[in-house]
Design a protein around this motif. Structure first.
Motif, PDB file in Angstrom:
ATOM      1  N   ALA A  75       1.859  -7.959  -8.795  1.00  0.00           N
ATOM      2  CA  ALA A  75       2.951  -7.704  -8.073  1.00  0.00           C
ATOM      3  C   ALA A  75       4.166  -7.103  -8.858  1.00  0.00           C
ATOM      4  CB  ALA A  75       3.368  -9.106  -7.431  1.00  0.00           C
ATOM      5  N   VAL A  76       4.220  -7.400 -10.088  1.00  0.00           N
ATOM      6  CA  VAL A  76       5.424  -6.838 -10.817  1.00  0.00           C
ATOM      7  C   VAL A  76       5.010  -5.300 -11.285  1.00  0.00           C
ATOM      8  CG1 VAL A  76       6.519  -6.857 -13.246  1.00  0.00           C
ATOM      9  CG2 VAL A  76       6.133  -9.219 -12.095  1.00  0.00           C
ATOM     10  N   VAL A  77       3.954  -5.096 -11.509  1.00  0.00           N
ATOM     11  CA  VAL A  77       3.765  -3.627 -11.840  1.00  0.00           C
ATOM     12  C   VAL A  77       3.445  -2.610 -10.763  1.00  0.00           C
ATOM     13  CG1 VAL A  77       1.936  -2.114 -13.156  1.00  0.00           C
ATOM     14  CG2 VAL A  77       2.649  -4.446 -14.250  1.00  0.00           C
ATOM     15  N   ILE A  78       2.967  -3.026  -9.792  1.00  0.00           N
ATOM     16  CA  ILE A  78       2.791  -2.008  -8.454  1.00  0.00           C
ATOM     17  C   ILE A  78       3.931  -1.335  -8.137  1.00  0.00           C
ATOM     18  CG2 ILE A  78       1.894  -1.889  -6.273  1.00  0.00           C
ATOM     19  CD1 ILE A  78      -0.180  -3.841  -6.871  1.00  0.00           C
ATOM     20  N   ALA A 288       1.844  -4.174   8.768  1.00  0.00           N
ATOM     21  CA  ALA A 288       1.826  -5.577   9.313  1.00  0.00           C
ATOM     22  C   ALA A 288       0.825  -6.156   9.589  1.00  0.00           C
ATOM     23  CB  ALA A 288       3.191  -5.726  10.461  1.00  0.00           C
ATOM     24  N   VAL A 289      -0.073  -5.470  10.663  1.00  0.00           N
ATOM     25  CA  VAL A 289      -1.211  -6.235  10.963  1.00  0.00           C
ATOM     26  C   VAL A 289      -2.458  -6.268   9.840  1.00  0.00           C
ATOM     27  CG1 VAL A 289      -3.468  -5.672  12.491  1.00  0.00           C
ATOM     28  CG2 VAL A 289      -1.119  -5.017  13.110  1.00  0.00           C
ATOM     29  N   LEU A 290      -2.369  -5.347   8.718  1.00  0.00           N
ATOM     30  CA  LEU A 290      -2.955  -5.106   7.862  1.00  0.00           C
ATOM     31  C   LEU A 290      -2.763  -6.190   6.751  1.00  0.00           C
ATOM     32  CD1 LEU A 290      -5.155  -3.652   5.672  1.00  0.00           C
ATOM     33  CD2 LEU A 290      -3.004  -2.506   4.612  1.00  0.00           C
ATOM     34  N   LEU A 291      -1.277  -6.785   6.706  1.00  0.00           N
ATOM     35  CA  LEU A 291      -1.124  -7.888   5.765  1.00  0.00           C
ATOM     36  C   LEU A 291      -1.464  -9.238   6.563  1.00  0.00           C
ATOM     37  CD1 LEU A 291       2.559  -6.660   4.738  1.00  0.00           C
ATOM     38  CD2 LEU A 291       0.210  -6.136   3.495  1.00  0.00           C
ATOM     39  N   VAL A 292      -1.434  -9.247   7.769  1.00  0.00           N
ATOM     40  CA  VAL A 292      -1.964 -10.409   8.216  1.00  0.00           C
ATOM     41  C   VAL A 292      -3.615 -10.599   8.166  1.00  0.00           C
ATOM     42  CG1 VAL A 292      -2.403 -11.792  10.468  1.00  0.00           C
ATOM     43  CG2 VAL A 292      -0.180 -10.573   9.969  1.00  0.00           C
ATOM     44  N   GLY A 293      -4.199  -9.361   8.193  1.00  0.00           N
ATOM     45  CA  GLY A 293      -5.669  -9.563   7.981  1.00  0.00           C
ATOM     46  C   GLY A 293      -5.895  -9.984   6.322  1.00  0.00           C
ATOM     47  N   MET A 294      -5.082  -9.320   5.494  1.00  0.00           N
ATOM     48  CA  MET A 294      -5.036  -9.760   3.929  1.00  0.00           C
ATOM     49  C   MET A 294      -5.057 -11.326   3.873  1.00  0.00           C
ATOM     50  SD  MET A 294      -6.238  -7.074   2.590  1.00  0.00           S
ATOM     51  CE  MET A 294      -6.157  -7.466   0.854  1.00  0.00           C
ATOM     52  N   MET A 295      -4.045 -11.761   4.685  1.00  0.00           N
ATOM     53  CA  MET A 295      -3.974 -13.315   4.385  1.00  0.00           C
ATOM     54  C   MET A 295      -5.001 -13.874   4.691  1.00  0.00           C
ATOM     55  SD  MET A 295       0.166 -13.532   5.897  1.00  0.00           S
ATOM     56  CE  MET A 295      -0.224 -15.703   5.944  1.00  0.00           C
ATOM     57  N   ALA A 296      -5.769 -13.511   6.014  1.00  0.00           N
ATOM     58  CA  ALA A 296      -7.004 -14.213   6.506  1.00  0.00           C
ATOM     59  C   ALA A 296      -8.031 -14.133   5.486  1.00  0.00           C
ATOM     60  CB  ALA A 296      -7.256 -13.735   7.828  1.00  0.00           C
ATOM     61  N   LEU A 415       2.654  -0.523   0.134  1.00  0.00           N
ATOM     62  CA  LEU A 415       1.307  -1.170   0.534  1.00  0.00           C
ATOM     63  C   LEU A 415       0.600  -1.991  -0.251  1.00  0.00           C
ATOM     64  CD1 LEU A 415      -0.991   0.817   3.147  1.00  0.00           C
ATOM     65  CD2 LEU A 415      -2.046  -0.756   1.042  1.00  0.00           C
ATOM     66  N   SER A 416       0.256  -1.315  -1.262  1.00  0.00           N
ATOM     67  CA  SER A 416      -0.338  -2.323  -2.610  1.00  0.00           C
ATOM     68  C   SER A 416       0.464  -3.491  -2.951  1.00  0.00           C
ATOM     69  CB  SER A 416      -0.783  -1.442  -3.573  1.00  0.00           C
ATOM     70  OG  SER A 416      -1.509  -0.379  -3.306  1.00  0.00           O
ATOM     71  N   THR A 417       1.854  -3.362  -3.160  1.00  0.00           N
ATOM     72  CA  THR A 417       2.658  -4.627  -3.461  1.00  0.00           C
ATOM     73  C   THR A 417       2.488  -5.717  -2.332  1.00  0.00           C
ATOM     74  OG1 THR A 417       4.055  -3.026  -4.677  1.00  0.00           O
ATOM     75  CG2 THR A 417       5.022  -5.160  -4.160  1.00  0.00           C
ATOM     76  N   LEU A 418       2.564  -5.227  -1.135  1.00  0.00           N
ATOM     77  CA  LEU A 418       2.760  -6.262  -0.185  1.00  0.00           C
ATOM     78  C   LEU A 418       1.289  -6.815   0.111  1.00  0.00           C
ATOM     79  CD1 LEU A 418       5.220  -4.493   2.322  1.00  0.00           C
ATOM     80  CD2 LEU A 418       5.688  -6.231   0.830  1.00  0.00           C
ATOM     81  N   GLN A 419       0.064  -6.133  -0.108  1.00  0.00           N
ATOM     82  CA  GLN A 419      -1.053  -6.603  -0.244  1.00  0.00           C
ATOM     83  C   GLN A 419      -0.843  -7.771  -1.117  1.00  0.00           C
ATOM     84  OE1 GLN A 419      -4.006  -3.714  -0.944  1.00  0.00           O
ATOM     85  NE2 GLN A 419      -3.995  -3.195   1.081  1.00  0.00           N
TER      86      GLN A 419
END
Length: 500
Positions: A75-78, A288-296, A415-419
């Protein structure tokens, strides 16, 4: 001109796919394989925590830093990768990523004490953090528009199957070898990728001399580190073992990131991470949809093994193998979904994908019990995996395709950071709900297995309800319009060497 999707014009029709430029296939294969190997290590240690706790005489809270520290470092590097990909040649970034990952791998595998093992994981994470934005930025620069869906389908396999396969690979290795072989098995592969990349990778990105804004770097590092640390400690706090209230680092992280965001918008083209990409609905909605999917996905990856081992009594290898069919389905269907995207666009894929993923989560919430059969567990995991496979590739392709060429490094980095943030959030939410539900069961007089089962139901039920947001969001996902001018490809230039 801006993208048609954001300006109101109808999206472009499907395009006829031209052949890939010479050497591009070899380049992409190398990058995808390298990314898979490094991201696999994000979750490979999860099944080894009890072994490490016994060998190094550390508590569960301390051992968990092998995973938490990895996520914090990423999270720090990306956020810095957007700047790196703008300033440095692609080969330089690849060599930096793989050499750092290899050094961390060797340090962790040989670590005689636990602090050195954590240090090795941190160094590994630096290399891992560089790989995903590098891979996505390369794809957006060298792959023709009509073939991006197929290629991003492969990337979706990396970001979803690699973490899902981590516990399986780790469980099999731990069953037959020591935990050090989790690193020893990967080291030769990483070395081969480093050598091949130093020969094959060429610069295919647009470079600009953008100075590094030190204040932005400090705000980003401190903000994301505090946020992910706070999210990761929620589960410990619910169990009464957190070193400080999670609300404190979360609040500090949120304030620092708000200041960081304001500074990036003020810096414009000189920003460390260009947040103007969020002004594109064609980027923001699928993201936003992708991030909810990653949470799941990450919530399930942390919760399902607990259920299988604590309630059903399975061992680590059986638990890892139970997740294997879902991982294989996700890999195969992710690639096929990418190919289909090039022909039909995102909507015919993401709508049934969201429905399947929701069905898997609701099945977990309503059907799991202390006597559930292995067939039902595997079937539900396959259903969830199939749905997420139909979501991830098309969503990434739609999001990044809505940006202009100079924005690709920043869009990929964001995108990678928020993932990573969404993965930490999903893990925190599911573990917290599990802990709260288990405590309620114990207070009501249930035994440990029954109380854990109650916590599992609570977590999956809430997760399934949250995922309905993603189902609704898929209704607004559209194919992005073709760019105003076709992006240059490396064909006929020295950027990518000819095949052979």
């Amino acid at each position: 001109m801006s993208r048609a999707h954001d300006a109101g014009r109808p999206p472009s029709p499907p395009l006829v796919a031209p052949p890939l430029p010479p050497g591009t296939g070899r380049l992409l294969f190398l990058l995808v394989a390298a990314a898979f190997v490094v991201i696999l290590n994000e979750t490979i240690m999860s099944v080894a925590l009890p072994t490490l706790m016994a060998e190094f005489s550390v508590t569960a809270a301390t051992a968990q830093w092998l995973t938490t520290g990895f996520m914090l470092t990423m999270a720090v590097v990306i956020p810095f990768t957007g700047w790196l990909l703008t300033r440095l040649p692609l080969r330089g970034v690849f060599v930096l990523a793989m050499s750092t990952f290899l050094a961390g791998n060797v340090l962790a595998g040989l670590a005689p004490v636990f602090p050195l093992l954590i240090a090795g994981r941190v160094v590994q994470a630096v290399g891992t953090a560089l790989m995903m934005p590098l891979l996505m930025t390369t794809v957006m620069n060298v792959v023709p528009l009509a073939r991006r869906g197929t290629t991003m389908g492969l990337i979706s396999v990396v970001i979803s199957v690699a973490p899902a396969a981590g516990p399986t690979v780790g469980g099999v290795i731990l069953e037959h070898l020591t935990w050090r072989w989790m690193f020893g098995t990967v080291a030769p592969i990483a070395l081969a990728a480093l050598v091949a990349g130093s020969l094959w990778v060429r610069d295919v990105t647009e470079r600009r001399r953008v100075p590094l804004d030190v204040a932005s770097g400090l705000l980003s590092a401190a903000g994301f580190a505090a946020l992910v640390f706070g999210l990761s400690s929620i589960g410990e706090a619910a169990a009464g073992h957190a070193p400080l209230p999670p609300a404190l680092p979360i609040a500090v992280g949120a304030v620092l990131l708000a200041v960081f965001a304001a500074r990036q918008l003020r810096l414009g083209d000189g920003a460390l991470l260009d947040l103007r990409v969020l002004a594109r609905p064609g980027y923001t909605v699928p993201l936003a949809v992708l991030l909810v999917g990653m949470m799941a996905l990450f919530g399930t990856l942390i919760l399902l093994p607990i259920y299988l081992q604590s309630v059903l009594g399975w061992d680590a290898q059986a638990t890892g193998l139970a997740l294997l069919p879902g991982g294989l389905v996700m890999a195969a269907l992710g690639y096929l979904a990418g190919r289909a995207y090039d022909r039909v666009g995102p909507r015919p894929l993401v709508l049934p994908g969201a429905a399947l993923a929701a069905a898997g989560l609701w099945g977990y919430a309503l059907l799991l019990g202390p006597t559930t059969t292995a067939g039902l567990v595997v079937g539900l995991h396959v259903t969830l995996s199939a749905g997420l496979a139909l979501l991830f590739g098309p969503l990434m392709t739609s999001a990044l395709g809505a940006l202009d060429r100079p924005q690709y490094p920043h869009g990929s980095a964001l995108l990678s950071t928020l993932q990573q943030v969404s993965a930490a959030t999903g893990t925190a939410v599911f573990i917290t709900l599990l802990t709260v539900g288990t405590a309620a069961g114990l207070d009501a007089g249930a035994d440990r297995a029954e109380a854990t089962m109650q916590g599992v139901h609570t977590a999956f039920l809430t997760g399934a309800a949250i995922f309905l947001v993603a189902v609704v969001g898929t209704l607004r996902v559209r194919r992005p319009a073709a760019p105003d001018a076709p992006a240059p490809t490396p064909a006929g230039t020295p950027d990518v060497p000819p095949a052979g």
